[in-house]
Write a protein that holds these residues in place. Sequence first.
Motif, short mmCIF file in Angstrom:
data_model
loop_
_atom_site.label_atom_id
_atom_site.label_comp_id
_atom_site.label_asym_id
_atom_site.label_seq_id
_atom_site.Cartn_x
_atom_site.Cartn_y
_atom_site.Cartn_z
N GLU A 1 16.26 20.65 -37.97
CA GLU A 1 16.92 19.31 -39.02
C GLU A 1 17.53 19.45 -39.89
O GLU A 1 16.97 21.06 -41.11
N PRO A 2 18.13 19.63 -40.48
CA PRO A 2 19.04 20.11 -42.12
C PRO A 2 18.40 19.46 -43.32
O PRO A 2 16.53 18.53 -43.11
N ASN B 1 14.61 24.14 -40.89
CA ASN B 1 15.36 25.61 -39.74
C ASN B 1 15.83 26.76 -39.61
O ASN B 1 15.54 27.15 -40.65
N ALA C 1 26.25 23.61 -33.51
CA ALA C 1 26.02 22.51 -34.30
C ALA C 1 24.75 22.93 -35.49
O ALA C 1 24.96 21.94 -36.43
N THR D 1 25.76 21.29 -39.40
CA THR D 1 24.45 20.74 -39.49
C THR D 1 23.64 20.96 -40.81
O THR D 1 22.96 20.71 -41.66
N CYS D 2 23.01 22.57 -41.01
CA CYS D 2 22.59 23.28 -41.81
C CYS D 2 23.07 24.32 -42.45
O CYS D 2 22.67 24.73 -43.03
N ALA E 1 25.44 21.17 -46.82
CA ALA E 1 26.17 20.98 -45.09
C ALA E 1 27.54 19.50 -44.82
O ALA E 1 28.00 19.45 -43.76
N GLY E 2 26.60 18.36 -45.77
CA GLY E 2 27.21 17.11 -45.29
C GLY E 2 28.82 17.17 -46.05
O GLY E 2 29.59 16.93 -45.15
N ALA F 1 31.07 18.89 -43.97
CA ALA F 1 31.36 18.63 -42.09
C ALA F 1 32.76 17.26 -43.47
O ALA F 1 33.82 17.69 -41.93
#
Length: 304
Positions: free
Chosen positions: A88-89, A109, A232, A236-237, A243-244, A247
Amino acid sequence: MDYQEIIEEVYSEVLAMPIEGKLADYIPELASVNPNYFGVCLVDKHGNIAECGDSNVPFSIQSISKVQTLVMAYSKMGVDLWKRVNVEPSGNPFNNLAQLEYENGIPRNPFINPGALVITDSIMSLYDDAKSEIKQFISNMSGGDPVVVNPKVKQSELECSSRNRASAYLLKSYKNLTHSVDDLLDVYTDHCAIEMDCRQLAKSFLYLTNNGHCNYNNTRVLDKGLTKRINALMLTCGFYDEAGEFAFRVGLAGKSGVGGGVIAVLPGEFSVAVYTPPLNPKGNPRKALYFLELLTTKLGISLF
Ligand code: GLN
Protein backbone atom coordinates in the motif's frame (compact mmCIF):
# COMPACT_ATOMS: atom_id res chain seq x y z
CA MET A 1 9.06 7.05 -33.34
CA ASP A 2 12.24 9.12 -33.06
CA TYR A 3 12.44 10.47 -29.52
CA GLN A 4 15.66 12.51 -29.87
CA GLU A 5 13.97 15.66 -31.12
CA ILE A 6 11.32 15.75 -28.43
CA ILE A 7 13.84 14.96 -25.69
CA GLU A 8 15.91 17.97 -26.81
CA GLU A 9 12.88 20.22 -26.97
CA VAL A 10 11.68 19.31 -23.48
CA TYR A 11 15.24 19.43 -22.13
CA SER A 12 15.82 23.00 -23.27
CA GLU A 13 12.46 24.16 -21.89
CA VAL A 14 13.20 22.66 -18.48
CA LEU A 15 16.82 23.86 -18.54
CA ALA A 16 15.54 27.42 -18.78
CA MET A 17 13.56 27.04 -15.55
CA PRO A 18 15.29 28.42 -12.45
CA ILE A 19 16.92 25.71 -10.32
CA GLU A 20 14.97 25.22 -7.16
CA GLY A 21 15.46 22.58 -4.52
CA LYS A 22 17.96 21.34 -2.04
CA LEU A 23 20.67 18.68 -2.22
CA ALA A 24 20.23 15.66 0.06
CA ASP A 25 22.51 16.92 2.83
CA TYR A 26 21.44 14.32 5.40
CA ILE A 27 23.97 12.16 3.53
CA PRO A 28 26.82 14.74 3.57
CA GLU A 29 28.65 13.31 0.58
CA LEU A 30 25.57 13.82 -1.64
CA ALA A 31 25.59 17.53 -0.83
CA SER A 32 28.94 17.96 -2.60
CA VAL A 33 27.68 17.22 -6.14
CA ASN A 34 27.23 19.90 -8.78
CA PRO A 35 23.57 21.00 -8.54
CA ASN A 36 23.60 22.06 -12.20
CA TYR A 37 23.99 18.55 -13.56
CA PHE A 38 21.03 17.72 -15.77
CA GLY A 39 20.99 14.62 -17.92
CA VAL A 40 18.35 12.55 -19.67
CA CYS A 41 18.35 9.24 -21.53
CA LEU A 42 15.38 7.45 -23.07
CA VAL A 43 15.64 3.91 -24.43
CA ASP A 44 12.76 2.76 -26.61
CA LYS A 45 11.43 -0.78 -26.98
CA HIS A 46 13.78 -1.44 -29.91
CA GLY A 47 16.81 -0.37 -27.86
CA ASN A 48 17.21 2.99 -29.64
CA ILE A 49 18.75 5.62 -27.43
CA ALA A 50 17.81 9.31 -27.23
CA GLU A 51 19.83 11.40 -24.81
CA CYS A 52 20.64 14.93 -23.81
CA GLY A 53 22.85 16.90 -21.40
CA ASP A 54 24.81 15.10 -18.68
CA SER A 55 23.51 11.65 -19.58
CA ASN A 56 26.94 10.09 -19.07
CA VAL A 57 27.65 11.53 -15.61
CA PRO A 58 27.51 8.77 -12.96
CA PHE A 59 25.39 9.51 -9.91
CA SER A 60 24.27 7.79 -6.74
CA ILE A 61 21.15 5.78 -7.55
CA GLN A 62 20.08 5.57 -3.87
CA SER A 63 16.43 4.45 -3.61
CA ILE A 64 16.22 3.49 -7.27
CA SER A 65 18.18 0.39 -6.21
CA LYS A 66 15.14 -0.62 -4.14
CA VAL A 67 13.34 -1.63 -7.35
CA GLN A 68 16.15 -3.92 -8.40
CA THR A 69 16.43 -5.53 -4.97
CA LEU A 70 12.66 -6.01 -4.90
CA VAL A 71 12.78 -7.73 -8.30
CA MET A 72 15.55 -10.04 -7.06
CA ALA A 73 13.63 -10.99 -3.91
CA TYR A 74 10.21 -11.28 -5.55
CA SER A 75 11.43 -13.43 -8.45
CA LYS A 76 12.81 -15.98 -5.95
CA MET A 77 10.28 -15.78 -3.11
CA GLY A 78 7.00 -15.04 -4.90
CA VAL A 79 3.98 -14.37 -2.68
CA ASP A 80 5.86 -15.33 0.50
CA LEU A 81 7.50 -11.93 0.34
CA TRP A 82 4.19 -10.20 1.11
CA LYS A 83 4.09 -11.79 4.58
CA ARG A 84 6.84 -9.36 5.58
CA VAL A 85 5.98 -6.20 3.65
CA ASN A 86 2.74 -4.69 2.40
CA VAL A 87 1.85 -3.17 -0.99
CA GLU A 88 0.00 0.00 0.00
CA PRO A 89 1.13 3.59 -0.58
CA SER A 90 2.32 4.99 2.73
CA GLY A 91 1.28 8.64 2.37
CA ASN A 92 4.31 9.34 4.55
CA PRO A 93 7.95 10.33 4.00
CA PHE A 94 10.35 7.54 3.02
CA ASN A 95 12.08 7.53 6.42
CA ASN A 96 8.97 7.69 8.62
CA LEU A 97 9.13 5.52 11.75
CA ALA A 98 5.76 6.06 13.43
CA GLN A 99 3.76 4.10 10.85
CA LEU A 100 6.02 1.07 11.28
CA GLU A 101 5.32 1.09 15.01
CA TYR A 102 1.55 1.33 14.80
CA GLU A 103 1.39 -1.22 12.00
CA ASN A 104 3.29 -3.76 14.09
CA GLY A 105 6.54 -3.93 12.15
CA ILE A 106 5.09 -4.66 8.69
CA PRO A 107 6.27 -1.84 6.40
CA ARG A 108 3.63 -0.31 4.14
CA ASN A 109 5.53 -1.05 0.93
CA PRO A 110 8.97 -2.11 -0.36
CA PHE A 111 10.05 1.42 -1.37
CA ILE A 112 9.89 3.28 1.92
CA ASN A 113 13.09 2.70 3.88
CA PRO A 114 11.75 0.11 6.38
CA GLY A 115 10.26 -1.90 3.48
CA ALA A 116 13.50 -1.75 1.54
CA LEU A 117 15.40 -2.90 4.64
CA VAL A 118 13.15 -5.98 4.82
CA ILE A 119 13.80 -6.69 1.13
CA THR A 120 17.56 -6.37 1.65
CA ASP A 121 17.30 -8.74 4.62
CA SER A 122 15.51 -11.28 2.37
CA ILE A 123 18.22 -11.02 -0.27
CA MET A 124 20.86 -11.64 2.39
CA SER A 125 19.06 -14.88 3.23
CA LEU A 126 18.88 -15.88 -0.44
CA TYR A 127 22.52 -15.23 -1.36
CA ASP A 128 25.86 -15.76 0.40
CA ASP A 129 27.33 -12.60 -1.09
CA ALA A 130 24.33 -10.29 -1.41
CA LYS A 131 26.39 -7.18 -2.23
CA SER A 132 28.04 -8.78 -5.27
CA GLU A 133 24.82 -10.45 -6.43
CA ILE A 134 22.95 -7.13 -6.45
CA LYS A 135 25.68 -5.44 -8.51
CA GLN A 136 25.85 -8.41 -10.87
CA PHE A 137 22.07 -8.40 -11.32
CA ILE A 138 21.95 -4.69 -12.17
CA SER A 139 24.91 -5.06 -14.51
CA ASN A 140 23.24 -7.97 -16.32
CA MET A 141 20.04 -5.96 -16.79
CA SER A 142 21.96 -3.22 -18.59
CA GLY A 143 23.79 -5.61 -20.88
CA GLY A 144 26.95 -6.14 -18.85
CA ASP A 145 28.07 -2.57 -18.12
CA PRO A 146 30.07 -2.72 -14.87
CA VAL A 147 28.28 -1.46 -11.75
CA VAL A 148 30.34 0.23 -9.04
CA VAL A 149 29.73 1.51 -5.54
CA ASN A 150 31.02 4.91 -4.43
CA PRO A 151 32.76 4.07 -1.11
CA LYS A 152 32.64 7.69 0.10
CA VAL A 153 28.86 7.90 -0.33
CA LYS A 154 28.44 4.55 1.40
CA GLN A 155 30.60 5.60 4.34
CA SER A 156 28.88 8.96 4.54
CA GLU A 157 25.46 7.31 4.76
CA LEU A 158 26.68 4.73 7.28
CA GLU A 159 27.87 7.52 9.57
CA CYS A 160 24.49 9.25 9.46
CA SER A 161 22.12 6.31 9.45
CA SER A 162 20.40 6.79 12.81
CA ARG A 163 16.89 6.68 11.34
CA ASN A 164 17.53 3.57 9.23
CA ARG A 165 19.20 1.98 12.24
CA ALA A 166 16.13 2.84 14.34
CA SER A 167 13.85 1.32 11.68
CA ALA A 168 15.98 -1.81 11.62
CA TYR A 169 15.82 -2.21 15.40
CA LEU A 170 12.07 -1.69 15.31
CA LEU A 171 11.79 -4.38 12.62
CA LYS A 172 13.93 -6.63 14.80
CA SER A 173 11.65 -6.08 17.79
CA TYR A 174 8.72 -7.24 15.64
CA LYS A 175 10.74 -10.27 14.47
CA ASN A 176 10.75 -8.96 10.92
CA LEU A 177 14.54 -8.87 10.59
CA THR A 178 16.75 -11.94 10.38
CA HIS A 179 20.24 -10.46 10.18
CA SER A 180 22.10 -8.14 12.52
CA VAL A 181 21.39 -4.43 12.15
CA ASP A 182 25.06 -3.76 11.28
CA ASP A 183 25.20 -6.42 8.58
CA LEU A 184 21.90 -5.21 7.15
CA LEU A 185 23.03 -1.59 6.96
CA ASP A 186 26.28 -2.65 5.32
CA VAL A 187 24.39 -4.28 2.43
CA TYR A 188 21.64 -1.62 2.25
CA THR A 189 24.04 1.35 2.10
CA ASP A 190 26.15 -0.56 -0.41
CA HIS A 191 23.31 -0.92 -2.93
CA CYS A 192 22.13 2.67 -2.32
CA ALA A 193 25.66 3.93 -3.07
CA ILE A 194 25.79 2.26 -6.52
CA GLU A 195 26.58 4.80 -9.22
CA MET A 196 25.17 4.71 -12.73
CA ASP A 197 24.66 7.24 -15.48
CA CYS A 198 21.31 7.93 -17.18
CA ARG A 199 22.13 5.73 -20.15
CA GLN A 200 23.00 2.68 -18.07
CA LEU A 201 20.05 3.25 -15.76
CA ALA A 202 17.50 3.56 -18.58
CA LYS A 203 18.91 0.42 -20.21
CA SER A 204 18.78 -1.51 -16.93
CA PHE A 205 15.02 -0.86 -16.58
CA LEU A 206 14.06 -1.75 -20.13
CA TYR A 207 12.94 -5.26 -19.15
CA LEU A 208 10.12 -3.71 -17.11
CA THR A 209 8.70 -2.25 -20.33
CA ASN A 210 8.99 -5.62 -22.05
CA ASN A 211 6.92 -7.98 -19.87
CA GLY A 212 9.99 -8.86 -17.82
CA HIS A 213 12.21 -10.00 -20.71
CA CYS A 214 15.70 -8.50 -20.83
CA ASN A 215 16.77 -8.01 -24.45
CA TYR A 216 20.37 -7.30 -23.55
CA ASN A 217 21.10 -10.81 -22.35
CA ASN A 218 18.04 -12.54 -23.78
CA THR A 219 16.73 -13.79 -20.45
CA ARG A 220 13.38 -13.67 -18.74
CA VAL A 221 13.83 -11.80 -15.46
CA LEU A 222 10.19 -11.84 -14.38
CA ASP A 223 7.04 -13.31 -15.87
CA LYS A 224 4.34 -11.02 -17.21
CA GLY A 225 2.26 -11.07 -14.01
CA LEU A 226 5.16 -10.23 -11.71
CA THR A 227 6.29 -7.46 -14.05
CA LYS A 228 2.82 -5.92 -13.85
CA ARG A 229 3.07 -5.93 -10.06
CA ILE A 230 6.50 -4.29 -9.94
CA ASN A 231 5.25 -1.55 -12.26
CA ALA A 232 2.10 -1.15 -10.16
CA LEU A 233 4.23 -0.68 -7.05
CA MET A 234 6.37 1.93 -8.79
CA LEU A 235 3.23 3.79 -9.82
CA THR A 236 1.58 3.72 -6.40
CA CYS A 237 4.63 3.94 -4.10
CA GLY A 238 7.65 5.06 -6.15
CA PHE A 239 7.55 8.69 -5.05
CA TYR A 240 6.51 8.20 -1.41
CA ASP A 241 3.99 10.82 -0.32
CA GLU A 242 4.12 12.39 -3.76
CA ALA A 243 3.15 9.23 -5.67
CA GLY A 244 -0.36 10.52 -6.32
CA GLU A 245 1.00 13.77 -7.70
CA PHE A 246 3.43 11.91 -9.96
CA ALA A 247 0.63 9.74 -11.36
CA PHE A 248 -1.56 12.84 -11.73
CA ARG A 249 1.04 15.00 -13.47
CA VAL A 250 3.22 12.48 -15.31
CA GLY A 251 1.31 9.21 -15.66
CA LEU A 252 4.26 6.81 -15.75
CA ALA A 253 5.48 4.13 -13.34
CA GLY A 254 8.70 5.31 -11.73
CA LYS A 255 11.10 5.56 -8.86
CA SER A 256 13.18 8.39 -7.47
CA GLY A 257 16.37 8.52 -5.41
CA VAL A 258 17.79 11.25 -3.19
CA GLY A 259 20.95 11.23 -5.33
CA GLY A 260 18.92 13.17 -7.92
CA GLY A 261 17.91 10.34 -10.24
CA VAL A 262 14.49 9.30 -11.47
CA ILE A 263 13.66 6.28 -13.60
CA ALA A 264 10.27 6.00 -15.29
CA VAL A 265 8.79 3.37 -17.58
CA LEU A 266 5.94 3.19 -20.03
CA PRO A 267 5.32 -0.54 -20.59
CA GLY A 268 5.48 -1.47 -24.25
CA GLU A 269 7.19 1.81 -25.18
CA PHE A 270 10.23 3.10 -23.30
CA SER A 271 12.23 3.61 -20.13
CA VAL A 272 13.62 7.04 -19.34
CA ALA A 273 16.19 8.17 -16.76
CA VAL A 274 16.62 11.76 -15.61
CA TYR A 275 19.39 13.13 -13.38
CA THR A 276 19.08 16.49 -11.65
CA PRO A 277 20.28 16.67 -8.02
CA PRO A 278 18.17 19.40 -6.33
CA LEU A 279 15.24 17.84 -4.47
CA ASN A 280 11.82 19.15 -3.53
CA PRO A 281 10.61 18.93 0.10
CA LYS A 282 9.33 15.36 -0.49
CA GLY A 283 12.84 14.23 -1.45
CA ASN A 284 12.12 13.91 -5.18
CA PRO A 285 14.28 15.61 -7.88
CA ARG A 286 12.28 18.66 -8.83
CA LYS A 287 13.40 19.28 -12.40
CA ALA A 288 13.07 15.60 -13.27
CA LEU A 289 9.38 15.74 -12.39
CA TYR A 290 8.89 18.79 -14.62
CA PHE A 291 10.80 17.06 -17.40
CA LEU A 292 8.69 13.92 -17.27
CA GLU A 293 5.44 15.87 -16.99
CA LEU A 294 6.28 17.89 -20.06
CA LEU A 295 7.47 14.78 -21.92
CA THR A 296 4.23 12.84 -21.48
CA THR A 297 2.19 15.98 -22.19
CA LYS A 298 4.00 16.66 -25.46
CA LEU A 299 4.02 12.99 -26.49
CA GLY A 300 0.34 12.67 -25.64
CA ILE A 301 0.96 9.18 -24.20
CA SER A 302 1.04 7.85 -20.66
CA LEU A 303 -0.18 4.85 -18.69
CA PHE A 304 -3.66 6.32 -18.82
N1 GLN B 1 19.87 5.64 1.15
C1 GLN B 1 18.82 6.60 1.33
C2 GLN B 1 18.19 6.44 2.71
O1 GLN B 1 18.13 5.35 3.21
C3 GLN B 1 17.79 6.42 0.25
C4 GLN B 1 16.64 7.37 0.33
C5 GLN B 1 16.06 7.78 -0.99
O2 GLN B 1 16.72 7.74 -2.03
N2 GLN B 1 14.84 8.25 -0.95
O3 GLN B 1 17.77 7.40 3.31
